[in-house]
Design a protein around this motif. Structure first.
Motif, short mmCIF file in Angstrom:
data_model
loop_
_atom_site.label_atom_id
_atom_site.label_comp_id
_atom_site.label_asym_id
_atom_site.label_seq_id
_atom_site.Cartn_x
_atom_site.Cartn_y
_atom_site.Cartn_z
N PHE A 182 -45.78 -72.99 8.94
CA PHE A 182 -46.76 -72.21 9.70
C PHE A 182 -47.29 -71.04 8.89
O PHE A 182 -48.51 -70.84 8.80
N ARG A 183 -46.40 -70.26 8.30
CA ARG A 183 -46.86 -69.10 7.54
C ARG A 183 -47.52 -69.51 6.23
O ARG A 183 -48.50 -68.88 5.79
N GLY A 184 -47.02 -70.58 5.61
CA GLY A 184 -47.67 -71.05 4.39
C GLY A 184 -49.11 -71.44 4.66
O GLY A 184 -50.03 -71.05 3.91
N TRP A 185 -49.33 -72.19 5.73
CA TRP A 185 -50.66 -72.67 6.10
C TRP A 185 -51.56 -71.54 6.61
O TRP A 185 -52.66 -71.31 6.11
N SER A 186 -51.09 -70.81 7.63
CA SER A 186 -51.96 -69.81 8.27
C SER A 186 -52.25 -68.63 7.35
O SER A 186 -53.39 -68.13 7.32
N ASP A 187 -51.25 -68.17 6.60
CA ASP A 187 -51.50 -67.04 5.70
C ASP A 187 -52.54 -67.40 4.66
O ASP A 187 -53.39 -66.56 4.30
N CYS A 188 -52.48 -68.62 4.15
CA CYS A 188 -53.46 -69.02 3.13
C CYS A 188 -54.86 -69.11 3.74
O CYS A 188 -55.82 -68.55 3.21
N TRP A 189 -54.98 -69.82 4.86
CA TRP A 189 -56.29 -70.03 5.46
C TRP A 189 -56.94 -68.71 5.90
O TRP A 189 -58.16 -68.58 5.85
N LEU A 190 -56.13 -67.75 6.32
CA LEU A 190 -56.68 -66.48 6.80
C LEU A 190 -56.84 -65.43 5.70
O LEU A 190 -57.31 -64.33 5.96
N SER A 191 -56.47 -65.79 4.47
CA SER A 191 -56.60 -64.83 3.37
C SER A 191 -58.06 -64.74 2.92
O SER A 191 -58.80 -65.73 2.95
N PRO A 192 -58.51 -63.56 2.51
CA PRO A 192 -59.88 -63.41 2.01
C PRO A 192 -60.18 -64.37 0.85
O PRO A 192 -61.31 -64.84 0.70
N ALA A 193 -59.16 -64.65 0.03
CA ALA A 193 -59.38 -65.51 -1.14
C ALA A 193 -59.75 -66.93 -0.76
O ALA A 193 -60.33 -67.66 -1.57
N PHE A 194 -59.43 -67.34 0.47
CA PHE A 194 -59.69 -68.72 0.89
C PHE A 194 -61.07 -68.91 1.53
O PHE A 194 -61.50 -70.05 1.72
N ARG A 195 -61.73 -67.84 1.83
CA ARG A 195 -62.99 -67.95 2.59
C ARG A 195 -64.05 -68.75 1.84
O ARG A 195 -64.89 -69.42 2.46
N ASP A 196 -64.04 -68.72 0.52
CA ASP A 196 -65.04 -69.44 -0.26
C ASP A 196 -64.56 -70.81 -0.72
O ASP A 196 -65.24 -71.47 -1.51
N TRP A 197 -63.41 -71.25 -0.21
CA TRP A 197 -62.88 -72.56 -0.60
C TRP A 197 -63.85 -73.66 -0.20
O TRP A 197 -64.39 -73.69 0.90
N SER A 198 -64.09 -74.58 -1.12
CA SER A 198 -64.98 -75.71 -0.86
C SER A 198 -64.64 -76.83 -1.84
O SER A 198 -64.33 -76.57 -3.01
N ILE A 199 -64.70 -78.07 -1.34
CA ILE A 199 -64.51 -79.22 -2.23
C ILE A 199 -65.75 -80.12 -2.21
O ILE A 199 -65.70 -81.29 -2.60
#
Length: 273
Positions: A182-199
């Protein structure tokens, strides 16, 4: 997962440390019916595990005559848990696609390109794997190719539910330590660094057949997720499912199985009975 399914463990070396992986085979009848059956690998969602698939992998594999492999990624289920001080980087899905999945396939002696069925995060992993490594074909259900505001809002709501208690208690039935996924997933997705993630650009390299499905009522993403896949990968078949949320295999299992059967009958000669 079906209560009659036997789970096993294998060990891989990942980034310099030993990791135990919980896995299970389904539809052994396909594997023992003469020539080796193609394998469909099931890749779970961001909070998923082997057990949370329930009987869907077995039902699908029996319907299409494939041997199935289901496993819990590191940090999930009964696999090695995430260390409390381990924070997943924005490329965590790439690592699963390009490092963990190939290591699992190699350890199990699977040398023929697999079919992949990925849900949510697992769908993104399936797409990333197929863009770089040999893959027979891909089915994705509610995948992510970009970060949307709807996704972030949904995850924030899920965090609130987790911190209230009942969700954590439910997840504890499926994971040795529910805080690990839960924390691995949610902390990553809610981090500012993830906002620009795109594939979006990476998946343009996919050359295998692709079926992309999503519920029209998905609470974690809009239909632009799968429509974006179709724009990037021209051979994609789309399946937009009415009266369906983020988990098509749970909300509309018969429709999902039917769609995969129809699609495989056209694109997978030799895959069906």
């Amino acid at each position: 997962m079906d209560s009659t399914t036997t789970t096993q463990r294998l060990r891989i070396d990942w980034r310099g440390r030993p990791i135990d992986i919980e896995y299970a085979w389904v539809n052994d009848a396909a594997a023992s019916a003469g020539a080796p059956a193609p394998v469909m690998v099931f890749l779970h969602e961001g909070l998923g595990s082997i057990a949370m698939w329930r009987d869907f992998p077995a039902r699908l594999c029996e319907a299409v005559g494939l041997h199935g492999l289901v496993y819990s990624r590191p940090g999930y289920g009964r696999s090695t848990m995430r260390a409390p001080d381990e924070h997943w980087a924005p490329d965590y899905l790439h690592r699963q696609a390009h490092e963990v999945l190939p290591a699992v396939l190699g350890e199990l002696g699977i040398t023929t390109p697999p079919w992949l069925f990925g849900h949510s995060d697992g769908g993104s992993i399936a797409l990333l794997h197929a863009a770089r490594l040999p893959t027979a074909g891909v089915v994705v259900a509610a995948p992510h190719i970009v970060v949307e505001t709807l996704s972030i809002d949904g995850i924030r709501d899920t965090v609130a539910a987790y911190e209230r208690g009942p969700l954590r208690q439910r997840l504890a039935r499926f994971h040795d330590d529910p805080d690990s996924p839960f924390r691995g997933w949610s902390d990553c997705w809610l981090s500012p660094a993830f906002r620009d993630w795109s594939i979006e650009d990476e998946i343009r390299a996919i050359r295998c057949p692709l079926l992309a499905m999503q519920g029209v009522d998905d609470e974690y993403g809009t239909l632009e997720q799968i429509r974006g896949i179709a724009r990037a990968v021209p051979q994609t078949r789309l399946f937009e499912i009415p009266a369906c949320g983020h988990s098509p295999h749970k909300d509309q299992p018969a429709e999902v199985i039917g769609a995969v059967c129809d699609w495989l009958a056209e694109v997978g000669p030799g895959a069906l009975r």
